[in-house]
Design a protein around this motif. Structure first.
Motif, PDB file in Angstrom:
ATOM      1  N   GLN A 187       0.866  -1.185   0.000  1.00  0.00           N
ATOM      2  CA  GLN A 187       0.000   0.000   0.000  1.00  0.00           C
ATOM      3  C   GLN A 187       0.906   1.240   0.000  1.00  0.00           C
ATOM      4  OE1 GLN A 187      -3.656  -0.266   2.576  1.00  0.00           O
ATOM      5  NE2 GLN A 187      -2.499  -1.953   3.494  1.00  0.00           N
ATOM      6  N   SER A 188       0.369   2.337  -0.522  1.00  0.00           N
ATOM      7  CA  SER A 188       1.245   3.510  -0.637  1.00  0.00           C
ATOM      8  C   SER A 188       0.539   4.811  -0.282  1.00  0.00           C
ATOM      9  CB  SER A 188       1.797   3.609  -2.058  1.00  0.00           C
ATOM     10  OG  SER A 188       0.730   3.692  -2.973  1.00  0.00           O
ATOM     11  N   ILE A 189       1.301   5.682   0.325  1.00  0.00           N
ATOM     12  CA  ILE A 189       0.846   7.048   0.623  1.00  0.00           C
ATOM     13  C   ILE A 189       1.892   7.995   0.033  1.00  0.00           C
ATOM     14  CG2 ILE A 189       0.359   8.741   2.455  1.00  0.00           C
ATOM     15  CD1 ILE A 189      -0.167   6.355   4.347  1.00  0.00           C
ATOM     16  N   ALA A 190       1.450   9.001  -0.697  1.00  0.00           N
ATOM     17  CA  ALA A 190       2.390  10.009  -1.200  1.00  0.00           C
ATOM     18  C   ALA A 190       2.175  11.313  -0.448  1.00  0.00           C
ATOM     19  CB  ALA A 190       2.178  10.243  -2.690  1.00  0.00           C
ATOM     20  N   ILE A 191       3.282  12.010  -0.214  1.00  0.00           N
ATOM     21  CA  ILE A 191       3.219  13.388   0.274  1.00  0.00           C
ATOM     22  C   ILE A 191       3.781  14.237  -0.850  1.00  0.00           C
ATOM     23  CG2 ILE A 191       4.226  15.039   1.898  1.00  0.00           C
ATOM     24  CD1 ILE A 191       4.040  12.975   4.069  1.00  0.00           C
ATOM     25  N   ALA A 192       2.959  15.102  -1.412  1.00  0.00           N
ATOM     26  CA  ALA A 192       3.392  15.915  -2.560  1.00  0.00           C
ATOM     27  C   ALA A 192       2.946  17.353  -2.345  1.00  0.00           C
ATOM     28  CB  ALA A 192       2.787  15.362  -3.841  1.00  0.00           C
ATOM     29  N   ASN A 193       3.504  18.236  -3.166  1.00  0.00           N
ATOM     30  CA  ASN A 193       3.093  19.639  -3.066  1.00  0.00           C
ATOM     31  C   ASN A 193       2.332  20.082  -4.308  1.00  0.00           C
ATOM     32  OD1 ASN A 193       3.062  22.192  -1.666  1.00  0.00           O
ATOM     33  ND2 ASN A 193       4.558  22.909  -3.177  1.00  0.00           N
ATOM     34  N   VAL A 194       2.696  19.521  -5.463  1.00  0.00           N
ATOM     35  CA  VAL A 194       2.068  19.958  -6.714  1.00  0.00           C
ATOM     36  C   VAL A 194       0.800  19.135  -6.965  1.00  0.00           C
ATOM     37  CG1 VAL A 194       2.374  20.244  -9.196  1.00  0.00           C
ATOM     38  CG2 VAL A 194       4.289  20.700  -7.648  1.00  0.00           C
ATOM     39  N   LEU A 195      -0.320  19.823  -6.964  1.00  0.00           N
ATOM     40  CA  LEU A 195      -1.621  19.160  -7.148  1.00  0.00           C
ATOM     41  C   LEU A 195      -1.681  18.435  -8.484  1.00  0.00           C
ATOM     42  CD1 LEU A 195      -4.223  21.824  -5.956  1.00  0.00           C
ATOM     43  CD2 LEU A 195      -3.606  19.687  -4.816  1.00  0.00           C
ATOM     44  N   GLY A 196      -2.172  17.221  -8.470  1.00  0.00           N
ATOM     45  CA  GLY A 196      -2.367  16.477  -9.709  1.00  0.00           C
ATOM     46  C   GLY A 196      -1.077  15.992 -10.355  1.00  0.00           C
ATOM     47  N   SER A 197       0.041  16.044  -9.640  1.00  0.00           N
ATOM     48  CA  SER A 197       1.312  15.587 -10.213  1.00  0.00           C
ATOM     49  C   SER A 197       1.275  14.062 -10.400  1.00  0.00           C
ATOM     50  CB  SER A 197       2.482  16.019  -9.332  1.00  0.00           C
ATOM     51  OG  SER A 197       2.230  15.692  -7.989  1.00  0.00           O
ATOM     52  N   SER A 198       2.236  13.550 -11.165  1.00  0.00           N
ATOM     53  CA  SER A 198       2.213  12.130 -11.538  1.00  0.00           C
ATOM     54  C   SER A 198       2.107  11.208 -10.332  1.00  0.00           C
ATOM     55  CB  SER A 198       3.475  11.768 -12.319  1.00  0.00           C
ATOM     56  OG  SER A 198       3.585  12.579 -13.451  1.00  0.00           O
ATOM     57  N   ILE A 199       2.744  11.572  -9.238  1.00  0.00           N
ATOM     58  CA  ILE A 199       2.768  10.692  -8.066  1.00  0.00           C
ATOM     59  C   ILE A 199       1.349  10.397  -7.568  1.00  0.00           C
ATOM     60  CG2 ILE A 199       2.941  12.374  -6.156  1.00  0.00           C
ATOM     61  CD1 ILE A 199       5.332  10.668  -5.126  1.00  0.00           C
ATOM     62  N   SER A 200       0.450  11.375  -7.737  1.00  0.00           N
ATOM     63  CA  SER A 200      -0.910  11.207  -7.209  1.00  0.00           C
ATOM     64  C   SER A 200      -1.699  10.176  -8.019  1.00  0.00           C
ATOM     65  CB  SER A 200      -1.643  12.548  -7.180  1.00  0.00           C
ATOM     66  OG  SER A 200      -1.888  12.985  -8.495  1.00  0.00           O
ATOM     67  N   ARG A 201      -1.239   9.912  -9.248  1.00  0.00           N
ATOM     68  CA  ARG A 201      -1.935   8.891 -10.048  1.00  0.00           C
ATOM     69  C   ARG A 201      -1.461   7.484  -9.711  1.00  0.00           C
ATOM     70  NH1 ARG A 201      -1.499  13.183 -13.654  1.00  0.00           N
ATOM     71  NH2 ARG A 201       0.392  12.436 -14.658  1.00  0.00           N
ATOM     72  N   LEU A 202      -0.349   7.394  -8.996  1.00  0.00           N
ATOM     73  CA  LEU A 202       0.221   6.082  -8.697  1.00  0.00           C
ATOM     74  C   LEU A 202      -0.034   5.638  -7.255  1.00  0.00           C
ATOM     75  CD1 LEU A 202       3.671   6.617 -10.466  1.00  0.00           C
ATOM     76  CD2 LEU A 202       1.907   4.989 -11.180  1.00  0.00           C
ATOM     77  N   ALA A 203      -0.076   6.608  -6.331  1.00  0.00           N
ATOM     78  CA  ALA A 203      -0.204   6.250  -4.910  1.00  0.00           C
ATOM     79  C   ALA A 203      -1.661   5.949  -4.547  1.00  0.00           C
ATOM     80  CB  ALA A 203       0.327   7.388  -4.051  1.00  0.00           C
ATOM     81  N   ASN A 204      -1.870   5.088  -3.549  1.00  0.00           N
ATOM     82  CA  ASN A 204      -3.237   4.833  -3.083  1.00  0.00           C
ATOM     83  C   ASN A 204      -3.855   6.099  -2.514  1.00  0.00           C
ATOM     84  OD1 ASN A 204      -1.975   1.733  -1.879  1.00  0.00           O
ATOM     85  ND2 ASN A 204      -3.282   2.001  -3.667  1.00  0.00           N
ATOM     86  N   VAL A 205      -3.042   6.852  -1.799  1.00  0.00           N
ATOM     87  CA  VAL A 205      -3.525   8.082  -1.158  1.00  0.00           C
ATOM     88  C   VAL A 205      -2.457   9.159  -1.348  1.00  0.00           C
ATOM     89  CG1 VAL A 205      -3.958   9.155   1.094  1.00  0.00           C
ATOM     90  CG2 VAL A 205      -4.856   6.880   0.623  1.00  0.00           C
ATOM     91  N   THR A 206      -2.872  10.361  -1.695  1.00  0.00           N
ATOM     92  CA  THR A 206      -1.914  11.474  -1.756  1.00  0.00           C
ATOM     93  C   THR A 206      -2.346  12.561  -0.786  1.00  0.00           C
ATOM     94  OG1 THR A 206      -1.439  11.032  -4.075  1.00  0.00           O
ATOM     95  CG2 THR A 206      -0.782  13.193  -3.240  1.00  0.00           C
ATOM     96  N   LEU A 207      -1.414  12.936   0.079  1.00  0.00           N
ATOM     97  CA  LEU A 207      -1.650  14.056   0.998  1.00  0.00           C
ATOM     98  C   LEU A 207      -0.818  15.229   0.501  1.00  0.00           C
ATOM     99  CD1 LEU A 207      -1.213  12.123   4.375  1.00  0.00           C
ATOM    100  CD2 LEU A 207      -3.375  12.664   3.212  1.00  0.00           C
ATOM    101  N   TYR A 208      -1.401  16.400   0.479  1.00  0.00           N
ATOM    102  CA  TYR A 208      -0.684  17.558  -0.053  1.00  0.00           C
ATOM    103  C   TYR A 208      -0.193  18.486   1.056  1.00  0.00           C
ATOM    104  CZ  TYR A 208      -2.213  16.199  -4.687  1.00  0.00           C
ATOM    105  OH  TYR A 208      -2.398  15.504  -5.858  1.00  0.00           O
ATOM    106  N   THR A 209       1.066  18.881   0.911  1.00  0.00           N
ATOM    107  CA  THR A 209       1.550  20.017   1.687  1.00  0.00           C
ATOM    108  C   THR A 209       0.942  21.235   0.977  1.00  0.00           C
ATOM    109  OG1 THR A 209       3.493  20.019   0.251  1.00  0.00           O
ATOM    110  CG2 THR A 209       3.755  19.000   2.398  1.00  0.00           C
TER     111      THR A 209
END
Ligand code: M6R
Length: 359
Positions: free
Chosen positions: A122-144
């Motif tokens: 399972q995966s969680i991403a922490i990203a800053n850029v909304l809609g970036s590639s990582i958000s399409r791959l991770a189960n959950v993306t949390l944004y700074t």
């Protein structure tokens, strides 16, 4: 666009109180953490957590894995993405992977995430850029919620990542039935963080005097123990990437196993001592460098009556889990003033790109 600041980097350093406020907004209610996106994960059978990122984001990973090791009886490891991918990590359906990336586009980080997806984690991403590639791959993306970071050197992305991963890890521990005893105290001080960071920014002129000491140096050494080591790594990276002063980061206790041979009359040592369990040990390591002629800049949260340090910067007495945030503000300013004194292009340091989309 630079909002009256000389450079994007300085603007972004000064945006940190607001970026942290935005990152916290709506995520703490009383002493509860609100991260509803995590509800879709099943953490009941997780026995291993990896935190993966590159550069500054990797430093956040070290911070996160240190907290996990303190708070949960499971294996927690942080690795740079470019190593993780080729290191044959043990990954299966009992694994949770946390990926950290400001841009959400870093090639090695994305490739590592694809790999662990295929292995059943399972995966969680922490990203800053909304809609970036990582958000399409991770189960959950949390944004700074740091807003756009234009300068190559990461500043507000780093501190907001620290804030968000602290919330995330307390929440994960809670979901696994082990809310940390100190959670309330940590949340209390996290809520104060925008004001604390604001106070640190007011020390810019004081920091600038210390930059005078660094600007003609070829080398600088950053030392600290435990969570201070995160600030040590980040401070050294920031100094080298924007000022081109060679900077090394060491665990203070490792000095005597080799690096102390480098210390001579006038060597600059930037030391962090904010962790109560090990601060006295670090102070004694600092004394060893002073005995060999080092010029020490000490960052601490306590009076240090036993020693006469010429250069001390104080941070407030907050929960030790969180000291790397105010410490890093001082280290960002130190790198910044050193670089500008040397006439460097701080927004676009040589050889570096904001987003590293090659492996
Ligand atoms: O966009 P990312 O967070 O994935 O970028 C990772 C690193 O390239 C980045 O953190 C880099 O180390 C910083 N810009 C250094 O200040």
């Amino acid at each position: 666009q630079k909002g009256g600041f000389e450079t994007y980097m300085l603007k972004e350093i000064y945006e940190q109180p607001e970026a942290i406020r935005e990152t916290l907004r709506g995520r703490i209610s009383g002493n509860q953490i609100i991260l509803p996106k995590l509800d879709g994960l099943d953490l009941s059978a997780i026995d291993r957590i990896y935190i993966v990122g590159c550069g500054t984001a990797y430093h956040v990973g070290i911070y996160g894995s240190t907290l996990l090791q303190r708070w949960l009886p499971i294996s927690a490891i942080s690795t740079p993405a470019s190593e993780f991918r080729y290191g044959h990590p043990v990954v299966d359906e009992h694994t949770l992977c946390i990926y950290i990336s400001q841009s959400g586009e870093t090639a090695d980080t994305l490739a590592a995430l694809k790999m662990t997806n295929e292995m059943g984690a399972q995966s969680i991403a922490i990203a800053n850029v909304l809609g970036s590639s990582i958000s399409r791959l991770a189960n959950v993306t949390l944004y700074t919620c740091a807003g756009p970071e234009v300068a190559v050197a990461s500043t507000k992305a780093f501190t907001t990542q620290l804030v968000l991963i602290t919330l995330l890890i307390i929440k994960i521990a809670e979901m696994m039935g082990r809310r940390p005893q100190e959670a309330d105290a940590v949340l209390h001080d996290l809520k104060r963080m925008p004001e604390i960071v604001d106070d640190m920014l007011k020390k810019s002129d004081e920091v600038k005097e210390y930059a005078e000491l660094l600007k003609d140096q070829h080398d600088a050494y950053f030392i600290g123990r435990q969570l201070d080591y995160v600030s040590v790594l980040e401070g050294a990276l920031k100094l080298k990437e924007i000022s081109y002063v060679h900077a090394d980061a060491y665990y203070a206790g490792e000095l005597k196993h080799g690096p102390i041979a480098l210390i001579e009359q006038g060597t600059v040592v930037i030391a962090m001592a904010t962790q109560p369990e090990v601060a006295a040990k670090t102070i004694s390591n600092i004394e060893e460098t002073m005995a060999r002629g080092a010029n020490v800049i000490l960052i601490t949260n306590k009076e240090q009556p036993a020693l006469k340090f010429d250069r001390v910067m104080r941070i407030p007495e907050i929960h030790p889990t969180l000291t790397c945030i105010p410490v890093t503000i001082l280290l960002q300013l130190l790198a910044y003033h050193t670089a500008t004194e040397k006439g460097r292009d701080v927004d676009k340091p040589r050889n570096l790109a904001k987003s590293v989309t090659v492996e």
